[in-house]
Design an enzyme around this catalytic site. Structure first.
Site: not given
Length: 485
Positions: A268, A270
């Site tokens: 991922d 963020d």
């Protein structure tokens, strides 16, 4: 009349006694008591240490004759016994032995309060005393409020006593012994009569007395899957309590070939590859209305916690960004804060020939740029619609949103394209929208994640460097240094 001699009272074992006669020191091995008590806490381990004699002394006799299972070849040299034995290393021909690998990470950077006793914090440079977080003492059996309206349905429960401040702010010998004692209480597979283990230290805290902070334990045989699956074992209350008592994270994996040889690692973006949420950074640039940044941040937090459906929450937040100039994506490049350890980790994965990907619920312009900067092979994120006349965001999203379902699909597509088995795929994330891709991968790692994600993931990392991911593959700190040099 002769005086009657009073029976001698057994001496309570000290740490010196435990360490000097421990299999952990002498043979890197632990053999549990044959009949463990019903209570599996640290008191049981300490009280039973003399009675069970974890490491009983053995008489070494000179070897004469032909080696056999009853008379294994033994070499005595300067008081040290070298005995050739294979059952704990490899299974007999035609048989298989299930093994479980537990990687224990000491959370030295995670302040914790248990029964108003703070976990030790390493003293800052030049400081005379450890840094201790403030604590509010809650008396035993006292309610946290006086009004009946705010009184909880159940009284507050006491946390386990923190033990790392007693036995050492690291993965101490007593910590390992306690964990092995706990694991020995689970039923073994049918036909298995003995539980054994080996351990090795993967990382030392080089700044403070070289204490072990990452230790890998191999347990064999693994607890019976008919009694408890690996997924349920990871969530077992005894494991959770042990982690809180010793201030550690425990990652449990089956010992397979794929554990040591990943071929695709998916991240991922963020709060994983970077420490911020990009959409919150975008909202912070809008000053009218003044509360916009706080509103967007609240929606982001609730979506990551799993309280809101990600796709609709993302569309709602993008709508609030209507009118922002498209140049804002270039302006934010210098603001992005790459998570500690990401750059050396990606360098190590590249040297190992591992493919990498970033699947982000953020924005493609920044995701693609960051992937290029870090040398990541694949990058997927959301595309926003930009008005060609004004060059500003319209508040709309182009195509499918990269939410939890789409992340899972992309992971499967990349693995199929590269010809990589899912057992050799690792997914790393922090939010609820990462759970499906983490479930599809052979190993799902929650990185400083939200509580729901911590509970559902295959493994948890709560340190200050994402480089710790390499320890889950069994690398030592020396090997990590070679890979990142």
């Amino acid at each position: 009349m002769a005086e009657q001699s009073s029976p001698t009272k057994p001496v309570r074992p000290s740490m010196g006694q435990v360490r000097s006669s421990s299999f952990l020191n002498d043979h890197q091995q632990y053999r549990p008591p044959s009949k463990p008590e019903n209570h599996y806490g640290i008191d049981t381990v300490v009280e039973d240490i003399q009675a069970s004699r974890i490491s009983s002394p053995r008489q070494i006799s000179p070897f004469n004759g032909i080696p056999s299972p009853e008379n294994p070849p033994t070499i005595v040299e300067s008081g040290v016994s070298h005995e050739l034995s294979h059952p704990n290393c490899t299974s007999a021909p035609g048989t298989k032995q299930s093994k479980l690998v537990a990687t224990i990470f000491y959370k030295s950077n995670s302040p914790r309060i248990s029964n108003a006793v703070p976990s030790p914090r390493l003293a800052p440079q030049g400081s005379q005393s450890p840094e201790v977080p403030a604590a509010e003492e809650l008396p035993a059996n006292m309610a946290p409020a006086s009004s009946m309206e705010s009184f909880p349905l159940e009284p507050p429960t006491n946390e386990p006593e923190p033990l790392d401040h007693i036995y050492g702010s690291n993965v101490s010998p007593m910590c390992i012994t306690s964990f092995l004692h706990l694991m020995s209480t689970f039923p073994l597979p049918p036909g298995s009569t003995e539980f054994a283990s080996s351990h090795r230290c993967l990382k030392l805290d080089q700044n403070h007395e070289n204490h072990p902070v990452v230790v890998e334990l191999t347990l064999f045989p693994a607890p019976s899957p008919d009694y408890l699956s690996l997924e349920d074992l990871r969530k077992h209350e005894l494991i959770y309590r042990f982690e809180r008592e010793w201030n550690v994270d425990v990652a449990l994996r089956g010992d397979s070939l794929w554990r040591r040889y990943p071929r695709l690692v998916v991240f991922d973006m963020d709060s994983t590859l970077i420490t911020q949420e990009v959409i919150d950074l975008l909202a912070a640039t809008i000053k009218d209305p003044p509360d916009l940044a706080a509103r967007v941040a609240d929606i982001t937090h609730r979506a990551m916690m799993g309280e809101l459906e990600f796709d609709s929450a993302f569309r709602e937040r993008v709508k609030l960004l209507t009118g922002l100039p498209s140049s804002i994506f270039e302006e934010l490049r210098s603001v992005l804060d790459v998570t500690n350890g990401v750059r050396p980790l990606l360098r190590a994965l590249k040297r190992l020939g591992v493919k990498t990907a970033v699947l982000s619920g953020g924005f493609l312009p920044l995701t693609s740029w960051l992937a290029g900067e870090l040398g990541i092979d694949y990058a997927h994120a959301n595309e926003v619609v930009i008005d060609e006349t004004t060059g500003r965001l319209t508040g709309e999203v182009k195509g499918r949103i990269v939410g939890k379902e789409r992340k899972r699909e992309l992971l499967l597509e990349i693995a199929e394209k590269e010809g990589i088995a899912l057992e050799q795929v690792v997914a790393v994330g922090d939010g609820a929208n990462d759970l499906l891709m983490m479930e599809a991968a052979g190993l799902g790692v929650a990185w400083n994640a939200k509580p729901t994600v911590q509970m559902e993931a295959s493994a948890r990392l709560n340190g200050d460097s994402l480089l710790d991911l390499l320890y889950l593959f069994g690398f030592t700190s020396e090997e990590v240094e070679q890979l990142t040099a």
